[in-house]
Design a protein around this motif. Structure first.
Motif, PDB file in Angstrom:
ATOM      1  N   THR A 135     -10.183   7.856  -2.762  1.00 19.32           N
ATOM      2  CA  THR A 135     -10.307   8.445  -4.093  1.00 19.32           C
ATOM      3  C   THR A 135      -9.455   9.702  -4.162  1.00 19.32           C
ATOM      4  OG1 THR A 135     -12.567   7.613  -4.314  1.00 19.32           O
ATOM      5  CG2 THR A 135     -11.913   9.394  -5.794  1.00 19.32           C
ATOM      6  N   VAL A 136      -8.580   9.742  -5.146  1.00 13.59           N
ATOM      7  CA  VAL A 136      -7.720  10.903  -5.375  1.00 13.59           C
ATOM      8  C   VAL A 136      -8.206  11.592  -6.642  1.00 13.59           C
ATOM      9  CG1 VAL A 136      -5.364  11.691  -5.839  1.00 13.59           C
ATOM     10  CG2 VAL A 136      -5.758   9.769  -4.276  1.00 13.59           C
ATOM     11  N   LYS A 137      -8.420  12.905  -6.545  1.00 15.01           N
ATOM     12  CA  LYS A 137      -8.818  13.712  -7.699  1.00 15.01           C
ATOM     13  C   LYS A 137      -7.769  14.797  -7.867  1.00 15.01           C
ATOM     14  CE  LYS A 137     -13.722  12.930  -6.999  1.00 15.01           C
ATOM     15  NZ  LYS A 137     -15.045  13.542  -6.824  1.00 15.01           N
ATOM     16  N   ALA A 138      -7.322  14.988  -9.101  1.00  8.37           N
ATOM     17  CA  ALA A 138      -6.258  15.968  -9.342  1.00  8.37           C
ATOM     18  C   ALA A 138      -6.504  16.747 -10.626  1.00  8.37           C
ATOM     19  CB  ALA A 138      -4.908  15.261  -9.420  1.00  8.37           C
ATOM     20  N   LEU A 139      -6.125  18.018 -10.581  1.00 13.43           N
ATOM     21  CA  LEU A 139      -6.145  18.894 -11.739  1.00 13.43           C
ATOM     22  C   LEU A 139      -4.747  19.487 -11.851  1.00 13.43           C
ATOM     23  CD1 LEU A 139      -7.745  20.481 -13.949  1.00 13.43           C
ATOM     24  CD2 LEU A 139      -8.076  22.241 -12.208  1.00 13.43           C
ATOM     25  N   ILE A 140      -4.136  19.317 -13.019  1.00 12.26           N
ATOM     26  CA  ILE A 140      -2.782  19.821 -13.249  1.00 12.26           C
ATOM     27  C   ILE A 140      -2.847  20.925 -14.295  1.00 12.26           C
ATOM     28  CG2 ILE A 140      -0.451  19.269 -14.021  1.00 12.26           C
ATOM     29  CD1 ILE A 140      -1.002  16.348 -13.222  1.00 12.26           C
ATOM     30  N   LYS A 141      -2.343  22.101 -13.930  1.00 11.95           N
ATOM     31  CA  LYS A 141      -2.282  23.209 -14.883  1.00 11.95           C
ATOM     32  C   LYS A 141      -1.030  23.031 -15.733  1.00 11.95           C
ATOM     33  CE  LYS A 141      -2.324  28.183 -15.203  1.00 11.95           C
ATOM     34  NZ  LYS A 141      -2.286  29.457 -14.480  1.00 11.95           N
ATOM     35  N   HIS A 142      -1.237  22.734 -17.008  1.00 15.18           N
ATOM     36  CA  HIS A 142      -0.113  22.496 -17.924  1.00 15.18           C
ATOM     37  C   HIS A 142      -0.590  22.723 -19.363  1.00 15.18           C
ATOM     38  CE1 HIS A 142       3.221  20.481 -19.948  1.00 15.18           C
ATOM     39  NE2 HIS A 142       3.872  20.559 -18.807  1.00 15.18           N
ATOM     40  N   PRO A 143       0.234  23.317 -20.239  1.00 19.99           N
ATOM     41  CA  PRO A 143      -0.206  23.627 -21.603  1.00 19.99           C
ATOM     42  C   PRO A 143      -0.459  22.410 -22.492  1.00 19.99           C
ATOM     43  CG  PRO A 143       2.113  24.166 -21.348  1.00 19.99           C
ATOM     44  CD  PRO A 143       1.598  23.811 -19.985  1.00 19.99           C
ATOM     45  N   MET A 144       0.253  21.323 -22.264  1.00 13.15           N
ATOM     46  CA  MET A 144       0.067  20.091 -23.034  1.00 13.15           C
ATOM     47  C   MET A 144       0.050  20.341 -24.546  1.00 13.15           C
ATOM     48  SD  MET A 144       0.090  17.866 -20.600  1.00 13.15           S
ATOM     49  CE  MET A 144      -0.485  16.325 -21.269  1.00 13.15           C
ATOM     50  N   GLU A 145       1.104  20.934 -25.049  1.00 12.41           N
ATOM     51  CA  GLU A 145       1.239  21.214 -26.489  1.00 12.41           C
ATOM     52  C   GLU A 145       1.738  19.978 -27.232  1.00 12.41           C
ATOM     53  OE1 GLU A 145       0.369  23.567 -28.475  1.00 12.41           O
ATOM     54  OE2 GLU A 145      -0.199  25.080 -27.000  1.00 12.41           O
ATOM     55  N   THR A 146       1.125  19.679 -28.369  1.00 10.49           N
ATOM     56  CA  THR A 146       1.480  18.490 -29.155  1.00 10.49           C
ATOM     57  C   THR A 146       2.727  18.682 -30.007  1.00 10.49           C
ATOM     58  OG1 THR A 146       0.171  19.179 -31.071  1.00 10.49           O
ATOM     59  CG2 THR A 146      -0.948  17.863 -29.383  1.00 10.49           C
ATOM     60  N   GLY A 147       3.045  19.923 -30.333  1.00 10.59           N
ATOM     61  CA  GLY A 147       4.143  20.196 -31.260  1.00 10.59           C
ATOM     62  C   GLY A 147       3.665  20.283 -32.696  1.00 10.59           C
ATOM     63  N   LEU A 148       2.362  20.143 -32.914  1.00 12.99           N
ATOM     64  CA  LEU A 148       1.794  20.176 -34.262  1.00 12.99           C
ATOM     65  C   LEU A 148       1.084  21.494 -34.572  1.00 12.99           C
ATOM     66  CD1 LEU A 148       0.283  16.577 -34.311  1.00 12.99           C
ATOM     67  CD2 LEU A 148       2.475  17.337 -35.237  1.00 12.99           C
ATOM     68  N   ARG A 149       0.710  22.240 -33.546  1.00  6.12           N
ATOM     69  CA  ARG A 149      -0.003  23.506 -33.767  1.00  6.12           C
ATOM     70  C   ARG A 149       0.972  24.606 -34.171  1.00  6.12           C
ATOM     71  NH1 ARG A 149      -3.328  26.367 -30.363  1.00  6.12           N
ATOM     72  NH2 ARG A 149      -1.674  26.425 -28.802  1.00  6.12           N
ATOM     73  N   LYS A 150       0.441  25.590 -34.913  1.00 10.46           N
ATOM     74  CA  LYS A 150       1.238  26.742 -35.317  1.00 10.46           C
ATOM     75  C   LYS A 150       0.761  27.982 -34.579  1.00 10.46           C
ATOM     76  CE  LYS A 150       2.505  25.218 -39.931  1.00 10.46           C
ATOM     77  NZ  LYS A 150       2.525  25.572 -41.354  1.00 10.46           N
ATOM     78  N   ASP A 151       1.718  28.855 -34.272  1.00  4.97           N
ATOM     79  CA  ASP A 151       1.389  30.144 -33.684  1.00  4.97           C
ATOM     80  C   ASP A 151       0.666  30.960 -34.752  1.00  4.97           C
ATOM     81  OD1 ASP A 151       2.112  33.140 -33.333  1.00  4.97           O
ATOM     82  OD2 ASP A 151       2.499  32.246 -31.360  1.00  4.97           O
ATOM     83  N   LYS A 152      -0.490  31.537 -34.410  1.00  2.10           N
ATOM     84  CA  LYS A 152      -1.294  32.266 -35.396  1.00  2.10           C
ATOM     85  C   LYS A 152      -0.593  33.520 -35.923  1.00  2.10           C
ATOM     86  CE  LYS A 152      -5.666  30.553 -33.698  1.00  2.10           C
ATOM     87  NZ  LYS A 152      -6.941  30.858 -33.057  1.00  2.10           N
ATOM     88  N   LYS A 153       0.205  34.157 -35.094  1.00  2.00           N
ATOM     89  CA  LYS A 153       0.878  35.388 -35.517  1.00  2.00           C
ATOM     90  C   LYS A 153       2.125  35.123 -36.342  1.00  2.00           C
ATOM     91  CE  LYS A 153      -0.831  38.211 -31.747  1.00  2.00           C
ATOM     92  NZ  LYS A 153      -0.502  39.014 -30.572  1.00  2.00           N
ATOM     93  N   SER A 154       2.969  34.204 -35.887  1.00  2.00           N
ATOM     94  CA  SER A 154       4.250  33.973 -36.569  1.00  2.00           C
ATOM     95  C   SER A 154       4.183  32.864 -37.618  1.00  2.00           C
ATOM     96  CB  SER A 154       5.339  33.620 -35.552  1.00  2.00           C
ATOM     97  OG  SER A 154       5.084  32.339 -34.996  1.00  2.00           O
ATOM     98  N   GLY A 155       3.237  31.960 -37.478  1.00  2.00           N
ATOM     99  CA  GLY A 155       3.145  30.837 -38.403  1.00  2.00           C
ATOM    100  C   GLY A 155       4.106  29.705 -38.073  1.00  2.00           C
ATOM    101  N   LYS A 156       4.915  29.886 -37.019  1.00  2.00           N
ATOM    102  CA  LYS A 156       5.878  28.856 -36.624  1.00  2.00           C
ATOM    103  C   LYS A 156       5.210  27.831 -35.703  1.00  2.00           C
ATOM    104  CE  LYS A 156       9.852  31.916 -36.913  1.00  2.00           C
ATOM    105  NZ  LYS A 156      10.943  32.552 -36.172  1.00  2.00           N
ATOM    106  N   LYS A 157       5.723  26.602 -35.774  1.00  2.00           N
ATOM    107  CA  LYS A 157       5.191  25.547 -34.909  1.00  2.00           C
ATOM    108  C   LYS A 157       5.480  25.850 -33.440  1.00  2.00           C
ATOM    109  CE  LYS A 157       4.936  21.431 -37.737  1.00  2.00           C
ATOM    110  NZ  LYS A 157       5.342  20.045 -37.879  1.00  2.00           N
ATOM    111  N   ILE A 158       4.494  25.565 -32.597  1.00  2.00           N
ATOM    112  CA  ILE A 158       4.673  25.690 -31.148  1.00  2.00           C
ATOM    113  C   ILE A 158       5.362  24.403 -30.692  1.00  2.00           C
ATOM    114  CG2 ILE A 158       3.487  25.868 -28.925  1.00  2.00           C
ATOM    115  CD1 ILE A 158       1.189  27.292 -30.495  1.00  2.00           C
ATOM    116  N   PRO A 159       6.492  24.501 -29.981  1.00  2.00           N
ATOM    117  CA  PRO A 159       7.224  23.293 -29.579  1.00  2.00           C
ATOM    118  C   PRO A 159       6.381  22.368 -28.693  1.00  2.00           C
ATOM    119  CG  PRO A 159       8.522  25.274 -29.134  1.00  2.00           C
ATOM    120  CD  PRO A 159       7.158  25.722 -29.534  1.00  2.00           C
ATOM    121  N   ALA A 160       6.611  21.077 -28.826  1.00  2.00           N
ATOM    122  CA  ALA A 160       5.923  20.088 -27.989  1.00  2.00           C
ATOM    123  C   ALA A 160       6.277  20.333 -26.529  1.00  2.00           C
ATOM    124  CB  ALA A 160       6.324  18.676 -28.400  1.00  2.00           C
ATOM    125  N   HIS A 161       5.263  20.279 -25.683  1.00  2.00           N
ATOM    126  CA  HIS A 161       5.449  20.487 -24.241  1.00  2.00           C
ATOM    127  C   HIS A 161       4.305  19.762 -23.536  1.00  2.00           C
ATOM    128  CE1 HIS A 161       5.942  23.505 -20.693  1.00  2.00           C
ATOM    129  NE2 HIS A 161       6.502  22.337 -20.435  1.00  2.00           N
TER     130      HIS A 161
END
Length: 104
Positions: free
Chosen positions: A17-43
């Motif tokens: 059995t392999v168990k893994a946790l990956i630290k990664h932002p997993m951004e969809t590209g659909l969310r907006k930055d609350k301060k700037s209002g610009k879309k956060i790039p997909a990642h």
């Protein structure tokens, strides 16, 4: 993203059995930055694979719908205690990383 993979591999009977946790932002590209209002790039992670003794034992294609810092587990046959497994991911921005664990 240095050190983004935490991985464990444990053998119980014939199955490892392999168990893994990956630290990664997993951004969809659909969310907006609350301060700037610009879309956060997909990642997001697109490919995940695991090798044991030079053979691929798991392969997955992911997309933007996988949550931030994904945790997952899978099982495979054929490993012995002391063997090593290597997990690798590649994201849509060309980033990648590998992590390794010894089968306990």
């Amino acid at each position: 993203m240095a050190g983004s993979i935490m991985i464990r591999a444990n053998k119980n009977g014939e199955l490892t059995t392999v168990k893994a946790l990956i630290k990664h932002p997993m951004e969809t590209g659909l969310r907006k930055d609350k301060k700037s209002g610009k879309k956060i790039p997909a990642h997001f992670i697109q490919e995940v694979s695991c090798k044991h003794a030079g053979k691929e034992v798991m392969s997955a294609q992911w997309g933007a719908s996988v949550s931030k810092n994904p945790y997952f587990t899978f099982r495979f046959r054929g490993a012995d205690k002391g063997d090593r497994v290597t997990l690798t991911w590649v994201d849509n921005q060309g980033g990648s990383e590998s992590g390794e664990a010894e089968v306990a």
